[in-house]
Design a protein around this motif. Structure first.
Motif, PDB file in Angstrom:
ATOM      1  N   THR A  51       0.872  -1.179   0.000  1.00 36.67           N
ATOM      2  CA  THR A  51       0.000   0.000   0.000  1.00 36.67           C
ATOM      3  C   THR A  51       0.910   1.229   0.000  1.00 36.67           C
ATOM      4  N   SER A  52       0.392   2.367   0.438  1.00 35.12           N
ATOM      5  CA  SER A  52       1.236   3.557   0.449  1.00 35.12           C
ATOM      6  C   SER A  52       0.951   4.386   1.693  1.00 35.12           C
ATOM      7  N   VAL A  61       4.373   7.624  -0.618  1.00 33.30           N
ATOM      8  CA  VAL A  61       5.513   6.707  -0.617  1.00 33.30           C
ATOM      9  C   VAL A  61       4.938   5.292  -0.550  1.00 33.30           C
ATOM     10  N   SER A  62       5.327   4.439  -1.508  1.00 35.28           N
ATOM     11  CA  SER A  62       4.791   3.085  -1.490  1.00 35.28           C
ATOM     12  C   SER A  62       5.522   2.244  -0.451  1.00 35.28           C
ATOM     13  N   THR A 109       9.010   1.052  -0.366  1.00 33.39           N
ATOM     14  CA  THR A 109       9.374   0.447  -1.649  1.00 33.39           C
ATOM     15  C   THR A 109       9.589   1.516  -2.724  1.00 33.39           C
ATOM     16  N   SER A 110       9.521   2.791  -2.324  1.00 30.46           N
ATOM     17  CA  SER A 110       9.919   3.837  -3.274  1.00 30.46           C
ATOM     18  C   SER A 110      10.736   4.892  -2.540  1.00 30.46           C
ATOM     19  N   ASN A 111      11.503   5.647  -3.285  1.00 24.16           N
ATOM     20  CA  ASN A 111      12.343   6.695  -2.707  1.00 24.16           C
ATOM     21  C   ASN A 111      11.580   8.013  -2.667  1.00 24.16           C
ATOM     22  N   LEU A 112      11.854   8.792  -1.632  1.00 21.36           N
ATOM     23  CA  LEU A 112      11.318  10.151  -1.589  1.00 21.36           C
ATOM     24  C   LEU A 112      12.482  11.074  -1.255  1.00 21.36           C
ATOM     25  N   ASN A 113      12.785  11.973  -2.179  1.00 18.66           N
ATOM     26  CA  ASN A 113      13.916  12.880  -1.966  1.00 18.66           C
ATOM     27  C   ASN A 113      13.485  14.102  -1.173  1.00 18.66           C
TER      28      ASN A 113
ATOM     29  N   ASN B 146      -2.357   5.761  -6.022  1.00 16.49           N
ATOM     30  CA  ASN B 146      -0.992   5.442  -5.598  1.00 16.49           C
ATOM     31  C   ASN B 146      -0.015   6.614  -5.691  1.00 16.49           C
ATOM     32  N   ILE B 147      -0.213   7.498  -6.646  1.00 10.19           N
ATOM     33  CA  ILE B 147       0.732   8.608  -6.830  1.00 10.19           C
ATOM     34  C   ILE B 147       0.181   9.890  -6.198  1.00 10.19           C
TER      35      ILE B 147
END
Lengths: 114, 417
Positions: A51-52, A61-62, A109-113, B146-147
């Motif tokens: 999920t996110s 962010v996932s 599971t994802s990047n956040l800058n 999701n986004i």
């Protein structure tokens, strides 16, 4: 009991013989992962939950549970996850919440800058 | 005009893998991506199950993409994001536009087409009724959730049982929506079997096979849909109508390779795949222009996209650095029970095995794939079960490829399920 394995896209049809909560035999699987899946599935089904979560500035962010959690816990865990806010930077693999279900962590599971 | 050895159009999974391979073989490479970041559709596919074939682990879409993005960053590969390619010419001039440089033209020695695909829209379905708000393609709903972090609705009906529709049935349910039904006109789902189990069955979401939508109701916002069972000719059967109250309808009714640039360049397309006609090195009918990933044919697994992109990337680098060789060509055809075979052309002068990818027309079990040339059976392979939703392949070894005496067909024999 007949099952469709979800471990990989092949989707093997597996036949499991169960008696008194014990697995007697597993047939139809084509790999060891399928056997393990079938044995768990008839006793206590588990799934990786993906999920996110929202970051402080509103970006998504996932995330996923690092290991499969009890399927019956899915919605209770979703409720916990939806209360989480993360702060940038976030890196893939970073623990977002410890022990989200039993001793299983929730990881990004994802990047956040910044 | 700036020159590159290889220009890759599209920075999704296909473009990234192709660029890495082309660079590693010595080419100067540019990736052009229209979105803000590379990774393509994987960025919004936050579910897991990616990479089982390639990395032997179950990754989410962003994790799979990151593996390739990291590899691109380690190399001296140029990447232009927020840049849209406007046109492509047969002599490999790429005209593009972005906010900093305006319109500009680049020259490449070789081009790799990796533009991916887009969703078939509801407009393609000819549905009676009004056009209220609340109708989304499954992929746009996925992007919202999701986004962007918005839930497009609470009471949902999904039309079409493609993988994205199934994934979104689970996703919307997890986020608190009620998914009343998934409705599929065919007697089978075009999605993966595992997705039926883990996205629908896990949550008790009913799948109505052999059902079509008759009507979408509502003026400002969708208020309901009517579905009905269809007969053999796909005509609705009177008396089988079902009504669902809903505020959202998602469409998951197929993907179409995005080939506007391909057509404009004068590249020949294949009617069955809606992508370019290609040789086994993924070279199109224009020398030095290659295609890979979903722009070539719609894949169900990204692992195969990466594999195909590496073939195209290697061939593009080779072409850019050493030009082309004379060809000796045979064609491949889809025989009984097969809807298409890719590559459509085999150049016997290209070394290596040829992996023939194909899709079947209907689900079969205990079947045999045969590759035939005239009366002669070149190759036989047993398959336990084949389904239209799952791409199959058979490998033609190099020894057979160089000896091919004429065109070949892939046929499938088996018992209907």
């Amino acid at each position: 009991m007949r099952l469709t394995c979800v471990e990989c896209p092949m989707g093997c049809e597996i036949e499991v013989e169960v008696s008194d909560g014990k697995v007697l035999s597993v047939k139809g699987n084509t790999c060891p992962r399928g056997k393990a899946y079938a044995e768990n599935e008839v006793i206590c089904p588990r799934r990786v939950l993906t999920t996110s979560v929202r970051s402080a500035d509103g970006k998504m962010v996932s995330v996923k549970t690092a290991f499969p959690i009890k399927k019956s816990e899915t919605f209770a865990v979703m409720e916990k996850i939806n209360k989480i806010t993360v702060t940038a930077p976030v890196k893939i693999g970073q623990v977002v919440c410890e022990n989200i279900s039993e001793d299983i962590n929730l990881i990004a599971t994802s990047n956040l800058n910044d | 005009m700036k020159n590159y050895d290889v220009i890759v159009i599209g920075g999704g999974p296909a473009g990234l893998a192709a660029a890495i391979r082309a660079y590693d073989l010595g080419a100067e490479v540019l990736i052009i991506e229209r979105e803000e970041i590379t990774g393509g559709i994987l960025n919004q596919c936050i579910h897991n199950g990616f990479g089982l074939a390639r990395f032997k682990e179950s990754l989410s879409g962003p994790e799979y993409a990151a593996r390739f993005i990291d590899e691109v960053c380690k190399r001296d590969i140029s990447v232009m994001t927020n840049t849209t390619v406007l046109s492509l010419s047969a002599d490999k001039k790429v005209t593009a536009i972005n906010q900093t440089d305006g319109i500009f033209t680049l020259q490449a020695k070789a081009i790799i087409l990796a533009m991916g695909c887009r969703e078939r829209s509801k407009g393609a379905l000819n549905i009676a009724g009004t056009r209220p708000a609340g109708l989304y393609s499954a992929g746009s709903a996925q992007k919202y959730v999701n986004i962007k972090g918005y839930l497009p609705g609470k009471e949902v009906v999904i039309l079409g049982s493609g993988d994205i529709g199934l994934i979104m049935a689970r996703r919307m349910t997890l986020e608190g929506a009620k998914v009343h039904a998934v409705c599929e006109i065919m007697p089978y789902s075009s999605g993966l079997k595992r997705n039926i189990v883990q996205c629908l069955d896990d949550f008790g979401i009913p799948l109505y096979l052999n059902h079509t939508v008759l009507k979408i109701e509502g003026n400002d916002r969708v208020t309901g849909v009517v579905i009905a069972q269809v007969d053999k000719d796909k005509k609705p059967i009177p008396g089988t109508e079902k009504h669902f109250d809903c505020d959202t309808v998602l469409f998951s009714v197929g993907l179409i390779p995005e080939n506007e640039l391909t057509k404009e360049a004068g590249i020949e397309l294949c009617g069955a795949t809606k992508g370019a006609l290609v040789y086994q090195n993924r070279e199109t009918t224009i020398d030095g222009i290659f295609a890979c990933g979903n722009v070539l044919h719609v894949h169900d697994l990204v692992d195969f996209v990466s594999e195909e992109a590496e073939i195209a990337g290697a061939a593009a680098a080779k072409y850019a650095l050493s030009g082309s060789k004379e060809r000796s060509v045979v064609n491949t055809f889809a025989g009984d029970n097969v809807s298409y075979v890719l590559p459509q052309k085999i150049d016997k002068n290209i070394e290596g095995n040829v992996k023939l990818f194909f899709r079947v027309k209907k689900a079969l079990e205990k079947c045999t794939v045969k590759v035939i040339c005239g009366e002669q059976v070149l190759l036989e392979k047993k398959k336990r079960v084949v389904r239209p939703g799952e791409m199959e392949n058979v490998i033609l070894p190099e020894s057979l490829v160089s000896e091919l005496g004429g065109d070949i067909s892939v046929v499938l024999e088996g018992k209907e399920i």
